[in-house]
Design a protein around this motif. Sequence first.
Motif, PDB file in Angstrom:
ATOM      1  N   THR A 167      -1.666  -5.813  -0.180  1.00 26.74           N
ATOM      2  CA  THR A 167      -2.469  -6.027   1.015  1.00 26.74           C
ATOM      3  C   THR A 167      -3.929  -5.854   0.638  1.00 26.74           C
ATOM      4  OG1 THR A 167      -2.290  -3.700   1.659  1.00 26.74           O
ATOM      5  CG2 THR A 167      -0.648  -5.217   2.579  1.00 26.74           C
ATOM      6  N   TYR A 168      -4.787  -6.511   1.379  1.00 29.60           N
ATOM      7  CA  TYR A 168      -6.210  -6.544   1.035  1.00 29.60           C
ATOM      8  C   TYR A 168      -7.015  -6.053   2.229  1.00 29.60           C
ATOM      9  CZ  TYR A 168      -4.315  -9.422  -2.682  1.00 29.60           C
ATOM     10  OH  TYR A 168      -3.578  -9.874  -3.739  1.00 29.60           O
ATOM     11  N   ASN A 169      -7.748  -4.971   2.009  1.00 27.33           N
ATOM     12  CA  ASN A 169      -8.565  -4.382   3.068  1.00 27.33           C
ATOM     13  C   ASN A 169     -10.032  -4.496   2.671  1.00 27.33           C
ATOM     14  OD1 ASN A 169      -9.355  -3.000   5.351  1.00 27.33           O
ATOM     15  ND2 ASN A 169      -9.050  -0.981   4.407  1.00 27.33           N
ATOM     16  N   TRP A 170     -10.713  -5.449   3.260  1.00 25.34           N
ATOM     17  CA  TRP A 170     -12.103  -5.729   2.928  1.00 25.34           C
ATOM     18  C   TRP A 170     -13.030  -5.014   3.895  1.00 25.34           C
ATOM     19  CZ3 TRP A 170     -13.844  -8.797  -1.127  1.00 25.34           C
ATOM     20  CH2 TRP A 170     -12.873  -9.573  -1.792  1.00 25.34           C
ATOM     21  N   SER A 171     -14.254  -4.728   3.422  1.00 24.07           N
ATOM     22  CA  SER A 171     -15.300  -4.203   4.298  1.00 24.07           C
ATOM     23  C   SER A 171     -16.663  -4.566   3.728  1.00 24.07           C
ATOM     24  CB  SER A 171     -15.181  -2.683   4.444  1.00 24.07           C
ATOM     25  OG  SER A 171     -15.379  -2.044   3.193  1.00 24.07           O
ATOM     26  N   PHE A 214       4.676   3.720 -10.201  1.00 20.12           N
ATOM     27  CA  PHE A 214       4.244   2.330 -10.197  1.00 20.12           C
ATOM     28  C   PHE A 214       2.883   2.228 -10.874  1.00 20.12           C
ATOM     29  CE2 PHE A 214       6.929   2.283  -6.280  1.00 20.12           C
ATOM     30  CZ  PHE A 214       7.911   1.437  -6.779  1.00 20.12           C
ATOM     31  N   PRO A 215       2.668   1.169 -11.645  1.00 17.46           N
ATOM     32  CA  PRO A 215       1.346   1.017 -12.272  1.00 17.46           C
ATOM     33  C   PRO A 215       0.269   0.858 -11.212  1.00 17.46           C
ATOM     34  CG  PRO A 215       2.642  -0.995 -12.503  1.00 17.46           C
ATOM     35  CD  PRO A 215       3.566   0.049 -11.957  1.00 17.46           C
ATOM     36  N   GLY A 216      -0.876   1.465 -11.464  1.00 14.02           N
ATOM     37  CA  GLY A 216      -1.993   1.329 -10.541  1.00 14.02           C
ATOM     38  C   GLY A 216      -2.480  -0.109 -10.479  1.00 14.02           C
ATOM     39  N   VAL A 217      -3.132  -0.441  -9.383  1.00  5.37           N
ATOM     40  CA  VAL A 217      -3.639  -1.802  -9.195  1.00  5.37           C
ATOM     41  C   VAL A 217      -4.999  -1.936  -9.856  1.00  5.37           C
ATOM     42  CG1 VAL A 217      -4.351  -3.531  -7.512  1.00  5.37           C
ATOM     43  CG2 VAL A 217      -2.394  -2.054  -7.024  1.00  5.37           C
ATOM     44  N   TYR A 219     -16.637  -4.744  -0.283  1.00  4.30           N
ATOM     45  CA  TYR A 219     -15.659  -3.826  -0.892  1.00  4.30           C
ATOM     46  C   TYR A 219     -14.243  -4.284  -0.561  1.00  4.30           C
ATOM     47  CZ  TYR A 219     -19.750  -0.743  -1.050  1.00  4.30           C
ATOM     48  OH  TYR A 219     -20.986  -0.215  -1.268  1.00  4.30           O
ATOM     49  N   VAL A 220     -13.338  -4.104  -1.542  1.00  4.13           N
ATOM     50  CA  VAL A 220     -11.930  -4.412  -1.294  1.00  4.13           C
ATOM     51  C   VAL A 220     -11.083  -3.338  -1.959  1.00  4.13           C
ATOM     52  CG1 VAL A 220     -11.691  -5.891  -3.361  1.00  4.13           C
ATOM     53  CG2 VAL A 220     -10.118  -6.164  -1.420  1.00  4.13           C
TER      54      VAL A 220
END
Length: 208
Positions: free
Chosen positions: A180-184, A146-149, A207-208
């Motif tokens: 999915t989005y993982n923020w910090s 799969f292509p990287g994001v 950061y995400v």
Amino acid sequence: FSYMETSGNAQNDSIICEGDTVMITASGGGTYLWSTGAITEKITVFPIANTTYTVTVIGANGCSSTKSTTIAVKPLPIAAVTPEFETICTGESTTLTASGGTSYIWSTGAVTPSIVVSPTATTTYIVSVSNADGCIDTASVLVEVFPGVTSSAVITEPTTCVSNDGAINITILTGVPNFTYNWSTPNGSGLVNGLEDQTGLSVGTYYV
């Protein structure tokens, strides 16, 4: 008797691998009668287990002689690859491990049971597995890539050092949904984890 086969560790030795054929040739007479019913000098047989073939050879003077030969059939190895199916992102690698035999030849040219691959596109890898009898089975595994994001962001700075009106608007450029989005943040405030875009942010690093 003479034999014609290319199966197993040695050719033309009356030992074949499961699923292969062998040509048996008798000699010494004018006419031939095989236990299979064939009446030719040569027969091609496809035994699925050890099998004895008998031929009666009759000379021009009417004298006959009967001889037998046994074709030994060796089992195939059971080739397998783990994992059976793999998905990775562009730039990643994965380890493929074959089993079931004593020697291995991969479509990459590798001759070890395990290989590490880093395909740039979806690729099928094939391995030929041999056992001690020289019999061969094959197995394959599909590695889907799969292509990287990648993404871009539009950032709206807070109007003051103490206000919570900053924003980050994310645009996904490459990748396969669903995301999915993982923020910090170590020092900001206002994040709602799991959202693509953020509003109501204070001054800080995110950061995400």
